[in-house]
Motif scaffolding. Structure first.
Motif, mmCIF file in Angstrom:
data_model
loop_
_atom_site.group_PDB
_atom_site.id
_atom_site.type_symbol
_atom_site.label_atom_id
_atom_site.label_comp_id
_atom_site.label_asym_id
_atom_site.label_seq_id
_atom_site.Cartn_x
_atom_site.Cartn_y
_atom_site.Cartn_z
ATOM 1 N N GLY A 49 0.781 -1.230 0.000
ATOM 2 C CA GLY A 49 0.000 0.000 0.000
ATOM 3 C C GLY A 49 0.813 1.280 0.000
ATOM 4 O O GLY A 49 0.261 2.381 0.029
ATOM 5 N N MET A 50 2.140 1.172 -0.056
ATOM 6 C CA MET A 50 2.990 2.359 0.033
ATOM 7 C C MET A 50 2.770 3.317 -1.134
ATOM 8 O O MET A 50 2.804 4.538 -0.960
ATOM 9 C CB MET A 50 4.462 1.936 0.098
ATOM 10 C CG MET A 50 5.413 3.078 0.378
ATOM 11 S SD MET A 50 5.152 3.824 2.001
ATOM 12 C CE MET A 50 5.822 2.551 3.072
ATOM 13 N N ASP A 51 2.535 2.777 -2.332
ATOM 14 C CA ASP A 51 2.354 3.675 -3.483
ATOM 15 C C ASP A 51 1.128 4.560 -3.309
ATOM 16 O O ASP A 51 1.132 5.739 -3.685
ATOM 17 C CB ASP A 51 2.280 2.883 -4.792
ATOM 18 C CG ASP A 51 1.099 1.929 -4.854
ATOM 19 O OD1 ASP A 51 0.701 1.393 -3.799
ATOM 20 O OD2 ASP A 51 0.571 1.708 -5.956
ATOM 21 N N MET A 52 0.072 4.025 -2.692
ATOM 22 C CA MET A 52 -1.141 4.823 -2.487
ATOM 23 C C MET A 52 -0.944 5.869 -1.400
ATOM 24 O O MET A 52 -1.502 6.971 -1.465
ATOM 25 C CB MET A 52 -2.322 3.907 -2.148
ATOM 26 C CG MET A 52 -2.688 2.940 -3.267
ATOM 27 S SD MET A 52 -2.983 3.777 -4.853
ATOM 28 C CE MET A 52 -4.487 4.691 -4.494
ATOM 29 N N GLN A 53 -0.125 5.545 -0.400
ATOM 30 C CA GLN A 53 0.183 6.541 0.631
ATOM 31 C C GLN A 53 0.983 7.695 0.029
ATOM 32 O O GLN A 53 0.737 8.873 0.338
ATOM 33 C CB GLN A 53 0.958 5.889 1.780
ATOM 34 C CG GLN A 53 0.137 4.883 2.581
ATOM 35 C CD GLN A 53 0.935 4.297 3.735
ATOM 36 O OE1 GLN A 53 1.343 5.011 4.647
ATOM 37 N NE2 GLN A 53 1.172 2.992 3.693
ATOM 38 N N PHE A 54 1.923 7.364 -0.845
ATOM 39 C CA PHE A 54 2.685 8.402 -1.545
ATOM 40 C C PHE A 54 1.742 9.261 -2.396
ATOM 41 O O PHE A 54 1.870 10.493 -2.425
ATOM 42 C CB PHE A 54 3.739 7.765 -2.459
ATOM 43 C CG PHE A 54 5.103 7.624 -1.836
ATOM 44 C CD1 PHE A 54 6.205 8.228 -2.405
ATOM 45 C CD2 PHE A 54 5.292 6.875 -0.678
ATOM 46 C CE1 PHE A 54 7.475 8.095 -1.845
ATOM 47 C CE2 PHE A 54 6.547 6.730 -0.105
ATOM 48 C CZ PHE A 54 7.653 7.346 -0.690
ATOM 49 N N LEU A 85 3.916 6.601 -11.433
ATOM 50 C CA LEU A 85 3.920 5.253 -12.002
ATOM 51 C C LEU A 85 3.298 4.280 -11.008
ATOM 52 O O LEU A 85 3.610 4.327 -9.812
ATOM 53 C CB LEU A 85 5.354 4.804 -12.307
ATOM 54 C CG LEU A 85 6.126 5.594 -13.362
ATOM 55 C CD1 LEU A 85 7.559 5.087 -13.444
ATOM 56 C CD2 LEU A 85 5.457 5.487 -14.716
ATOM 57 N N HIS A 86 2.415 3.412 -11.509
ATOM 58 C CA HIS A 86 1.780 2.396 -10.660
ATOM 59 C C HIS A 86 1.597 1.118 -11.468
ATOM 60 O O HIS A 86 1.424 1.169 -12.685
ATOM 61 C CB HIS A 86 0.409 2.880 -10.160
ATOM 62 C CG HIS A 86 0.482 4.104 -9.303
ATOM 63 N ND1 HIS A 86 0.657 4.044 -7.940
ATOM 64 C CD2 HIS A 86 0.418 5.416 -9.629
ATOM 65 C CE1 HIS A 86 0.698 5.276 -7.459
ATOM 66 N NE2 HIS A 86 0.561 6.127 -8.456
ATOM 67 N N LYS A 87 1.604 -0.001 -10.778
ATOM 68 C CA LYS A 87 1.380 -1.277 -11.458
ATOM 69 C C LYS A 87 0.033 -1.273 -12.174
ATOM 70 O O LYS A 87 -0.975 -0.850 -11.608
ATOM 71 C CB LYS A 87 1.406 -2.429 -10.451
ATOM 72 C CG LYS A 87 2.791 -2.841 -10.006
ATOM 73 C CD LYS A 87 2.689 -4.066 -9.113
ATOM 74 C CE LYS A 87 4.066 -4.584 -8.753
ATOM 75 N NZ LYS A 87 3.965 -5.761 -7.877
ATOM 76 N N THR A 88 0.029 -1.767 -13.404
ATOM 77 C CA THR A 88 -1.197 -1.810 -14.203
ATOM 78 C C THR A 88 -2.288 -2.608 -13.489
ATOM 79 O O THR A 88 -3.471 -2.289 -13.599
ATOM 80 C CB THR A 88 -0.905 -2.425 -15.587
ATOM 81 O OG1 THR A 88 0.085 -1.614 -16.240
ATOM 82 C CG2 THR A 88 -2.153 -2.483 -16.449
ATOM 83 N N SER A 89 -1.889 -3.610 -12.733
ATOM 84 C CA SER A 89 -2.860 -4.463 -12.040
ATOM 85 C C SER A 89 -3.687 -3.696 -11.010
ATOM 86 O O SER A 89 -4.740 -4.167 -10.578
ATOM 87 C CB SER A 89 -2.146 -5.634 -11.362
ATOM 88 O OG SER A 89 -1.178 -5.153 -10.431
ATOM 89 N N GLU A 145 4.381 -4.651 -15.806
ATOM 90 C CA GLU A 145 3.493 -3.752 -16.540
ATOM 91 C C GLU A 145 3.114 -2.595 -15.635
ATOM 92 O O GLU A 145 2.599 -2.795 -14.531
ATOM 93 C CB GLU A 145 2.246 -4.503 -17.011
ATOM 94 C CG GLU A 145 2.552 -5.528 -18.093
ATOM 95 C CD GLU A 145 1.293 -6.205 -18.597
ATOM 96 O OE1 GLU A 145 0.205 -5.938 -18.052
ATOM 97 O OE2 GLU A 145 1.407 -6.989 -19.548
ATOM 98 N N VAL A 146 3.384 -1.391 -16.116
ATOM 99 C CA VAL A 146 3.217 -0.188 -15.305
ATOM 100 C C VAL A 146 2.425 0.863 -16.071
ATOM 101 O O VAL A 146 2.603 1.030 -17.279
ATOM 102 C CB VAL A 146 4.608 0.383 -14.913
ATOM 103 C CG1 VAL A 146 4.478 1.715 -14.202
ATOM 104 C CG2 VAL A 146 5.357 -0.606 -14.036
ATOM 105 N N ASP A 147 1.539 1.563 -15.355
ATOM 106 C CA ASP A 147 0.799 2.682 -15.932
ATOM 107 C C ASP A 147 1.470 3.995 -15.551
ATOM 108 O O ASP A 147 1.881 4.185 -14.399
ATOM 109 C CB ASP A 147 -0.645 2.728 -15.395
ATOM 110 C CG ASP A 147 -1.516 1.600 -15.937
ATOM 111 O OD1 ASP A 147 -1.149 0.999 -16.967
ATOM 112 O OD2 ASP A 147 -2.562 1.335 -15.313
ATOM 113 N N PHE A 148 1.543 4.901 -16.505
ATOM 114 C CA PHE A 148 1.990 6.265 -16.241
ATOM 115 C C PHE A 148 0.728 7.130 -16.146
ATOM 116 O O PHE A 148 0.000 7.287 -17.107
ATOM 117 C CB PHE A 148 2.910 6.741 -17.371
ATOM 118 C CG PHE A 148 3.365 8.175 -17.246
ATOM 119 C CD1 PHE A 148 3.604 8.755 -16.008
ATOM 120 C CD2 PHE A 148 3.584 8.939 -18.387
ATOM 121 C CE1 PHE A 148 4.035 10.068 -15.896
ATOM 122 C CE2 PHE A 148 4.013 10.254 -18.287
ATOM 123 C CZ PHE A 148 4.243 10.818 -17.045
#
Length: 214
Positions: free
Chosen positions: A137-142, A157-161, A202-205
């Protein structure tokens, strides 16, 4: 319009030094020069979110995205980084490239909520920890912090999943998010638990719009 062509920007970024000894607990994966160049060039050429703007870089590491923003004409770029070794490399990169108007502050990104930095930056850019292994969950906290610090746009950038989940959360937070590119992020085998030499993720920008214009 970007002041540097994409290829030239990537050439400059090839000289940016990365992590000497990446720390697994901080998920220290470098942002590859090609991806950093594509991100920054899109931010300026398509949305004019860099040149003349105040830019924040959360979890800036050794400065790849901060330097990209500076090369494209940011008025001031401020990176935030917890790791002292990464900050030393960041500052060394900036001195070696003789770049003005860019600095790095030692700080825990998650402690920036409610700080003097809220709504300071026109644009916030980041390649956050993806929230794997020890950092769920660290990416969402950032991202939540980034949306507080910016007053115009956030790029991340976040994982496409996780795309559907992110879209839902940012709407709850009052922002509008759109995926502007789908990338394959090649992570070199920096740590012992990686069985293969490199791994594509796979990553989304994303671009998150938080300006008042609806």
């Amino acid at each position: 319009m970007a002041r540097l062509k994409l290829k030239k920007l990537e050439e400059y970024l090839q000289s940016v030094d990365g992590f000497e000894q990446p720390k697994i607990l901080l998920e220290q994966y470098p942002t590859p020069p090609h991806i950093a160049a594509c991100m920054a060039h899109n931010m300026q050429a398509q949305h004019e979110d860099i040149e003349g703007k105040l830019v924040g870089d959360l979890g800036c590491g050794c400065g790849m995205l901060s330097i990209a923003a500076t090369l494209l004409g940011a008025q001031l770029t401020v990176g935030f980084e917890l790791d002292g070794d990464a900050i030393d490399t960041f500052r060394s990169n900036v001195v070696e490239m003789e770049l003005p108007n860019v600095d790095c502050i030692r700080a825990d990104v998650l402690q920036l909520k409610g700080s003097k930095w809220e709504k300071t930056f026109d644009t916030v850019v980041m390649n956050p920890p993806f929230g794997t292994k020890h950092n769920a969950g660290m990416d969402m906290q950032f991202l939540e912090v980034a949306l507080r610090l910016a007053n115009r746009a956030v790029y991340s950038l976040h994982k496409t999943s996780t795309r559907a989940y992110i879209q839902k959360k940012v709407q709850e937070w009052g922002a509008r998010g759109s995926v502007i590119a789908e990338l394959r992020y090649n992570i070199e085998a920096s740590y012992k638990f990686h069985k293969h030499k490199s791994k594509d993720i796979e990553v989304d920008f994303w671009r998150f719009d938080i300006s008042k214009d609806k």
